[in-house]
Design an enzyme around this catalytic site. Structure first.
Site, mmCIF file in Angstrom:
data_model
loop_
_atom_site.group_PDB
_atom_site.id
_atom_site.type_symbol
_atom_site.label_atom_id
_atom_site.label_comp_id
_atom_site.label_asym_id
_atom_site.label_seq_id
_atom_site.Cartn_x
_atom_site.Cartn_y
_atom_site.Cartn_z
ATOM 1 N N GLU A 158 0.881 -1.173 0.000
ATOM 2 C CA GLU A 158 0.000 0.000 0.000
ATOM 3 C C GLU A 158 0.912 1.215 0.000
ATOM 4 O OE1 GLU A 158 -3.394 0.143 0.042
ATOM 5 O OE2 GLU A 158 -3.722 -2.017 0.070
ATOM 6 N N CYS A 194 -1.819 9.759 2.659
ATOM 7 C CA CYS A 194 -1.487 9.182 1.348
ATOM 8 C C CYS A 194 -2.520 9.512 0.282
ATOM 9 C CB CYS A 194 -1.342 7.672 1.468
ATOM 10 S SG CYS A 194 -2.835 6.869 2.044
HETATM 11 P P1 NAD Z 1 8.287 4.458 4.998
HETATM 12 O O1 NAD Z 1 8.238 3.683 3.733
HETATM 13 O O2 NAD Z 1 9.472 5.306 5.264
HETATM 14 O O3 NAD Z 1 8.155 3.483 6.272
HETATM 15 C C1 NAD Z 1 7.103 2.546 6.413
HETATM 16 C C2 NAD Z 1 7.544 1.398 7.307
HETATM 17 O O4 NAD Z 1 8.643 0.732 6.718
HETATM 18 C C3 NAD Z 1 7.980 1.794 8.713
HETATM 19 O O5 NAD Z 1 7.442 0.861 9.635
HETATM 20 C C4 NAD Z 1 9.491 1.666 8.683
HETATM 21 O O6 NAD Z 1 10.042 1.267 9.926
HETATM 22 C C5 NAD Z 1 9.700 0.563 7.662
HETATM 23 N N1 NAD Z 1 10.970 0.710 6.935
HETATM 24 C C6 NAD Z 1 11.560 1.857 6.522
HETATM 25 N N2 NAD Z 1 12.696 1.588 5.827
HETATM 26 C C7 NAD Z 1 12.811 0.234 5.800
HETATM 27 C C8 NAD Z 1 13.754 -0.663 5.234
HETATM 28 N N3 NAD Z 1 14.808 -0.237 4.558
HETATM 29 N N4 NAD Z 1 13.553 -1.996 5.403
HETATM 30 C C9 NAD Z 1 12.491 -2.455 6.086
HETATM 31 N N5 NAD Z 1 11.565 -1.648 6.642
HETATM 32 C C10 NAD Z 1 11.707 -0.328 6.506
HETATM 33 O O7 NAD Z 1 6.931 5.337 5.003
HETATM 34 P P2 NAD Z 1 6.477 6.455 6.023
HETATM 35 O O8 NAD Z 1 7.381 7.637 5.917
HETATM 36 O O9 NAD Z 1 6.238 5.857 7.365
HETATM 37 O O10 NAD Z 1 5.032 6.825 5.415
HETATM 38 C C11 NAD Z 1 4.883 7.703 4.335
HETATM 39 C C12 NAD Z 1 4.623 6.985 3.029
HETATM 40 O O11 NAD Z 1 3.623 5.998 3.181
HETATM 41 C C13 NAD Z 1 4.114 7.926 1.940
HETATM 42 O O12 NAD Z 1 4.680 7.563 0.702
HETATM 43 C C14 NAD Z 1 2.620 7.637 1.924
HETATM 44 O O13 NAD Z 1 1.975 7.967 0.713
HETATM 45 C C15 NAD Z 1 2.606 6.180 2.186
HETATM 46 N N6 NAD Z 1 1.316 5.778 2.733
HETATM 47 C C16 NAD Z 1 0.505 4.980 1.983
HETATM 48 C C17 NAD Z 1 -0.746 4.613 2.471
HETATM 49 C C18 NAD Z 1 -1.685 3.737 1.684
HETATM 50 O O14 NAD Z 1 -2.668 3.304 2.262
HETATM 51 N N7 NAD Z 1 -1.437 3.460 0.427
HETATM 52 C C19 NAD Z 1 -1.157 5.067 3.726
HETATM 53 C C20 NAD Z 1 -0.287 5.875 4.453
HETATM 54 C C21 NAD Z 1 0.947 6.212 3.964
#
Ligand code: NAD
Length: 458
Positions: A214, A248
């Site tokens: 997502e 998002c």
């Molecule tokens: P992110 O991708 O930085 O982090 C998400 C999760 O991934 C966190 O739990 C983090 O600990 C983990 N993570 C980060 N780097 C990692 C790695 N290298 N390996 C494994 N795990 C890792 O996202 P964010 O900053 O928390 O959220 C913002 C993003 O999420 C935006 O792009 C937003 O559009 C998207 N988002 C999408 C939805 C949806 O429903 N489609 C909803 C909310 C947010």
């Protein structure tokens, strides 16, 4: 870590032992866990709101709508429909298979890993958990380390309310997430950025673990000549202010017909003043890292800043900002904004707006404000996105009968309502037939007559 006393390396193994016992597949267990999840939310509303205020500076009313109410709707839908979702569905078999019976049997996948982002830390972990429980799985939740108060609260509450040996929370960041994926879970449900989504998929590949991603991206709003400009302005600004634009499915940017652009911009500025009459500060941004990221998008974007633009690093806030016609190759038009900044691009007509959207990555949503049914049907059929909403923003996310998910760069797979159940289930094909009659037609030796008869059945 909450819920399991074992050190991290044993988490998935312990959950798998529970799954293998068969306990989680019983309808009664699923109902009871969903009821408990509902209690977790209703009995801890104040603590959840406080954690969201600490992590995100979010007002309590917004906390209820987006992080508590939204999960309760999912729980209610799942409990009401669980019997139907869990039942086998009969399918017709080809005549050649008479007297066989065909059915689709939904079976749980096993141990699911749910990885959440920081922006809606309860909805985006407990929401998918509803689907995982409804489908009869064990689950481990890994909340975002960037919403630490919410993460700690989840780790405290989940073992108090839910089956500790089936559902647990592991707090942490990259190292913990990688360790969990390495333990070979049966499904990964990830919500976050496209960049990290690619890493999750790569980490899942060695075990062939299926993933639901997502993701985010730049969701456009198209406003045509015949749109109700006042309502469009109100709804766009409402969505952009929610969680300081860190959503998002918010409107990332607007593509507006030149003839109505001045009116839309004026109305949006007026709406901002109306919605924030006592605004003496900007909107709270998660932390310094996010503030710097959004601030960088405001450096030399080109175009004209018609309102806002100021950043208070000490307070950690950014004023709601509208930029008209920024350079299309500037970062604000290249990257997902995820903050209270709204670029407005003027276009000649719907053709140009549709081409603009098609020339870019497939977004999570496309929004259209228009009075024309024909324009609506063109946007639905001529653009590709996770979802489309006509004359509003984000409503598709709040309708449990609609699948919610992205396509292409905005993700793969979907959830909410029945779709959450499906995501965490395997649809097993089952054919059951009788041993008599045992016609020799399939068996060797192959003869011309047998082949002629066989062909009649296909
Ligand atoms: P992110 O991708 O930085 O982090 C998400 C999760 O991934 C966190 O739990 C983090 O600990 C983990 N993570 C980060 N780097 C990692 C790695 N290298 N390996 C494994 N795990 C890792 O996202 P964010 O900053 O928390 O959220 C913002 C993003 O999420 C935006 O792009 C937003 O559009 C998207 N988002 C999408 C939805 C949806 O429903 N489609 C909803 C909310 C947010």
């Amino acid at each position: 870590m909450g819920g399991l006393a074992a050190p991290l390396p044993k988490v998935v193994e312990q959950l798998r032992t529970t799954f293998d016992s068969g306990r989680t597949t019983a309808a009664a267990w699923r109902h009871q866990q969903l009821a408990q999840l509902s209690r977790l939310l209703s009995e801890n509303e104040k603590q959840i709101a406080a954690a969201l205020a600490t992590d995100l500076g979010r007002p309590a009313a917004d906390a209820w709508l987006a992080d508590i109410g939204a999960v309760q709707v999912e729980i209610k839908t799942a409990r009401r429909n669980l019997g139907k979702w869990m039942s086998d569905s009969r399918v017709r078999l080809p005549l050649a298979q008479f007297p066989g019976v065909g059915k689709i049997h939904p079976e749980p996948l096993g141990v699911a890993l749910i990885i959440g982002p920081w922006n809606y830390p309860f909805f985006l972990t407990l929401g998918p958990l509803v689907g995982a429980i409804a489908a009869g799985n064990c689950a481990v939740i890994k909340p975002s380390e960037y919403a630490p108060a919410s993460s700690a609260l989840l780790a405290r509450l989940v073992p108090r309310y839910l089956d500790q040996n089936a559902i647990c929370v592991v707090e942490g960041a990259v190292r913990e997430t990688a360790a969990l994926i390495d333990q070979r879970v049966d499904h990964i449900f990830f919500t976050g950025s496209p960049a990290v989504g690619k890493r999750i998929m790569a980490a899942a590949a060695p075990h062939l673990t299926p993933v639901t991603l997502e993701l985010g991206g730049k969701s456009p709003v198209i406003v045509t000549d015949d749109a109700d400009i006042e309502v469009a302005a109100r709804r766009i600004i409402w969505a952009k202010l929610m969680n300081s634009g860190q959503t998002c499915i918010t409107a990332d940017y607007v593509l507006v017909s030149k003839t109505v652009a001045p009116a839309l911009i004026d109305k949006m500025i007026a709406t901002l003043a109306q919605f924030r009459p006592d605004a003496s500060t900007g909107l709270p941004i998660l932390d310094g890292r996010q503030l710097d990221r959004v601030a960088a998008l405001l450096e030399n974007p080109g175009g004209t800043v018609v309102c806002g633009g100021s950043i208070d690093e000490t307070a950690g806030t950014i004023e709601p900002t509208i930029i008209v016609n920024p350079h299309l190759d500037s970062p604000v038009m290249q990257e997902e904004i995820f903050g209270p900044v709204l670029p407005v691009i003027q276009v000649d007509d719907l053709d140009e707006a549709i081409k603009f959207v098609r020339d870019r990555e497939k977004p999570l949503a496309v929004y259209l404000f228009s009075a024309s049914k024909q324009s609506a049907s063109r946007v639905v059929s001529e653009t590709s996105s996770g979802g489309v909403v006509i004359n509003h923003i984000g409503l598709h996310c709040m309708a449990p009968n609609l699948p919610f998910g992205g396509v292409g760069n905005s993700g793969m797979g979907a959830y909410h309502g029945r779709w959450g159940f499906e995501t965490f289930s395997h649809r097993k094909s089952v054919v059951s037939t009788k041993t008599r009659p045992d016609l020799p037609i399939l068996y060797p030796p192959v003869t011309a007559l047998k082949q002629r008869i066989l062909r009649l059945f296909f």
